[in-house]
Design an enzyme around this catalytic site. Structure first.
Site, PDB file in Angstrom:
ATOM      1  CG  ASP A 179      -2.364   0.698   0.822  1.00 11.82           C
ATOM      2  OD1 ASP A 179      -2.129   1.920   0.680  1.00 11.82           O
ATOM      3  OD2 ASP A 179      -3.396  -0.035   1.128  1.00 11.82           O
ATOM      4  CG  HIS A 252      -4.193   2.364  -2.014  1.00 15.16           C
ATOM      5  ND1 HIS A 252      -4.336   2.688  -0.770  1.00 15.16           N
ATOM      6  CD2 HIS A 252      -5.602   2.463  -2.411  1.00 15.16           C
ATOM      7  CE1 HIS A 252      -5.439   3.342  -0.743  1.00 15.16           C
ATOM      8  NE2 HIS A 252      -6.269   3.106  -1.833  1.00 15.16           N
ATOM      9  CD  GLU A 316      -9.998   4.153  -0.917  1.00 15.67           C
ATOM     10  OE1 GLU A 316     -10.748   4.570  -0.133  1.00 15.67           O
ATOM     11  OE2 GLU A 316      -8.952   3.590  -0.420  1.00 15.67           O
ATOM     12  CD1 TRP A 381     -14.393  -1.604  -2.976  1.00 17.13           C
ATOM     13  CD2 TRP A 381     -15.099   0.032  -1.532  1.00 17.13           C
ATOM     14  NE1 TRP A 381     -14.206  -0.131  -3.412  1.00 17.13           N
ATOM     15  CE2 TRP A 381     -14.311   0.702  -2.644  1.00 17.13           C
ATOM     16  CE3 TRP A 381     -15.492   0.483  -0.483  1.00 17.13           C
ATOM     17  CZ2 TRP A 381     -14.347   2.042  -2.617  1.00 17.13           C
ATOM     18  CZ3 TRP A 381     -15.097   2.108  -0.297  1.00 17.13           C
ATOM     19  CH2 TRP A 381     -14.945   2.912  -1.379  1.00 17.13           C
TER      20      TRP A 381
HETATM   21  C1  TNX Z   1     -10.844   1.765   2.216  1.00 13.43           C
HETATM   22  S1  TNX Z   1     -12.237   0.454  -0.185  1.00 13.43           S
HETATM   23  C2  TNX Z   1      -9.747   1.286   1.587  1.00 13.43           C
HETATM   24  C3  TNX Z   1      -8.541   1.196   2.467  1.00 13.43           C
HETATM   25  C4  TNX Z   1      -8.805   1.800   3.706  1.00 13.43           C
HETATM   26  C5  TNX Z   1      -9.783   1.393   4.335  1.00 13.43           C
HETATM   27  C6  TNX Z   1     -10.289   2.094   5.592  1.00 13.43           C
HETATM   28  C7  TNX Z   1     -10.783  -0.183  -0.268  1.00 13.43           C
HETATM   29  C8  TNX Z   1     -10.541  -1.403  -1.011  1.00 13.43           C
HETATM   30  N1  TNX Z   1      -9.629   0.892   0.462  1.00 13.43           N
HETATM   31  O1  TNX Z   1      -7.372   1.621   1.897  1.00 13.43           O
HETATM   32  O2  TNX Z   1      -7.719   1.226   4.785  1.00 13.43           O
HETATM   33  O3  TNX Z   1     -11.012   2.197   3.419  1.00 13.43           O
HETATM   34  O4  TNX Z   1     -11.501   1.800   6.341  1.00 13.43           O
END
Ligand code: TNX
Length: 531
Positions: A179, A252, A316, A381
């Site tokens: 990440d 990420h 994201e 998600w």
């Molecule tokens: C979303 S949605 C993330 C993570 C964070 C998390 C915290 C997704 C796959 N990524 O990077 O750690 O929310 O709740």
């Protein structure tokens, strides 16, 4: 110690349980008869139940414990099994070896809970209640994701995490290995990924407030060796758990960019391994060197992880850098894409194709998956409705929306909750209520839902105890529902869980107590993580 009630105390609940009169007594003279193909289950029985009870469980041709593959149980699939416990014998049968491994966990739960703490010195007989059990899971994907990128965890803890998953018949450990804040798997071709990317200078301390973020002054680092990861894969396989690795892209990816700035949109820009939590703007560039990198990394990942699915992230990913970059815009135009935003799906599709060529299935985070080719399995998600949208289009789906499966959120609104990601709580009941493929959906759409999984993101959970506190008992709820499917019944689950917590106690799990008060009025400290 609660009195075990056979019909209530197994977690997850078996499809069919009929109590029978009598007890099966396990003692020093109890031996095991293993029929061909049942050797892995015999090994597991000896490791787990032998350790639990401190009994030798020797092999013999007339053993009273019989482990057998039985093609007649084919209807129960890969993971189903039949278990007959009578006063004379304990017979475990399944069509395949994995079904037998699930049955061994049921036998374990039939033992008195104190057996799970390693037995009581001096005790050499154990009684199991007689029963006829026929059991089959509702969903083939019942998982947990552990984020070892935000806070690295020792490999020994991953072994324990898998052990506890297997007790609950969960079958997939999704390891979030990379990440913005850390890269945890070594890649021979790119040594700086762990050489540089596994260490950050400090970490954000608490949520971002009105005055911005605060930081601790403590460097955080850690990475696994390939041999440790291979050993984890083997250990998990011995329990019937598959380890699915995740390498995040195109967003990420800040830790990778700190190690290899030339993979970014602006190759001359030096970046640090990110110390903030949240969504980072910096993403991979879209030049060929980046794809060479992704393919090489994934080849090494596939060499270590034999899993059918390989996760390549996809969540994201802000496209602002690409939209501002003349090179990225030119690449989008050259590829016939409508704009630079479309580079996201194109990027993942190209890398996914590499996995498909090698016989693997690409897995990606998705809102609805509309940007991804259909050979991607998607993890929806965001919203509960998105799983349906994705299967309507023909994607296979792991239905895991964050309001029911993100265990980094608090378990209650109690301000005394010791650890949590900011956001509304995800209570135990919400996890248990989550139905990956509701019965009202057309059968062909339900068939595309592989199952669900929980997610333990670790921005705020730093230690194994904190991870375990967030995981339990909510992972019991996810295991129960994903094994039992639409048969989820909340009062029955709570009743069984009251007995099951004795097993968690025996295993030293610092779970959130069931009677911790859920309201903000509850005094701080009702739900403590034990040291
Ligand atoms: C979303 S949605 C993330 C993570 C964070 C998390 C915290 C997704 C796959 N990524 O990077 O750690 O929310 O709740």
């Amino acid at each position: 110690m609660p009195v075990p009630r056979l019909d209530l105390s197994l977690v997850p609940r078996p499809s069919r349980v009929s109590p029978r009169p009598g007890r099966f007594v396990l003692g020093r003279d109890t031996t095991v008869r293993t029929l061909p193909g049942a050797e892995p289950a015999a090994a597991l029985l000896r490791t787990l139940i032998g350790r639990d009870t401190r009994l030798p469980l020797h092999a013999s041709a007339d053993g009273r414990i019989v482990l057998a593959l039985d093609p007649e149980l084919e209807g129960l699939g890969d993971e189903g099994y039949g278990l007959t416990v009578s006063p004379q014998a304990l017979l475990l049968r399944a069509a395949g070896p994995t079904g037998l491994l699930r049955g061994v966990q049921t036998i374990r739960q039939l033992l008195p809970p104190e057996a799970l703490s390693g037995g009581v010195p001096g005790t050499d007989t154990w009684e199991l209640p007689c029963a006829e059990i026929s059991d089959v899971p509702a969903y083939p994907w019942r998982g947990a994701m552990l984020d070892v990128a935000r806070h690295f965890q020792p490999v020994e803890y991953l072994h324990r995490y898998v052990d506890l998953m297997a007790l609950h018949k969960l079958n997939t450990l999704h390891l979030h290995l990379t990440d913005d804040q850390g890269w945890r798997m070594p890649v021979d071709a790119y040594p700086r990924l762990t050489g540089v990317g596994a260490r950050r200078a400090r970490s954000q301390d608490g949520p971002t407030g009105p005055d911005g973020a605060r930081f601790d002054a403590v460097p955080h680092s850690g990475s696994y060796t390939k041999e440790e990861l291979r050993a984890l894969v083997r250990h998990a396989a011995s329990l019937g758990v598959e380890v699915v690795p995740e390498i995040e892209m195109p967003g990420h990816a800040r830790a990778a960019l700190a190690a290899y700035p030339e993979l970014g949109n602006d190759p001359s820009r030096e970046l640090d391994v990110w110390t903030h939590w949240g969504v980072c703007d910096t993403v991979f560039g879209v030049h060929e060197e980046v794809f060479d990198f992704c393919r090489t990394v994934l080849d090494e990942v596939m060499d270590v992880f034999p899993s059918r699915h390989i996760h390549i992230g996809g969540d994201e990913c802000p496209t602002t850098e690409w939209e501002r970059s003349p090179a990225a815009r030119a690449r989008a135009a050259a590829e016939g894409l409508p704009d630079a935003r479309a580079l996201h799906g194109w990027f993942l599709g190209r890398v996914g194709a590499h996995l498909v060529e090698r016989g693997r299935v690409p897995l990606g985070w998705a809102v609805t998956g509309s940007e991804l080719p259909l050979d991607f399995t998607v993890m929806t998600w965001h919203e509960p409705t998105h799983a349906r949208t994705a299967v309507e289009r023909g994607h296979r789906v792991v239905a895991a929306h964050h309001r029911a499966t993100y265990l980094d959120y608090a378990q209650s609104g109690d301000p005394g909750e010791p650890v949590a990601q900011p956001g509304a709580p995800v209570p135990l009941r919400t996890v248990h209520d989550h139905e990956p493929a509701p019965a009202a959906w057309p059968e062909e759409q339900r068939a595309l839902v592989l199952g669900t999984q929980a997610h333990v993101w670790t921005e705020y959970a730093r230690t194994p105890d904190e991870i375990e506190y967030l995981s339990y008992p909510r992972l019991c709820a996810l295991a129960d529902r994903s094994w039992s499917g639409g048969r989820g019944d909340w009062p029955g689950f709570v009743e069984r869980l009251r007995h099951h917590t004795a097993r968690l106690d025996a295993l030293g799990v610092p779970y959130r107590p069931l009677d911790a008060r859920p309201s903000p009025a509850a005094s701080a400290g009702t739900a403590r993580i034990r040291p």
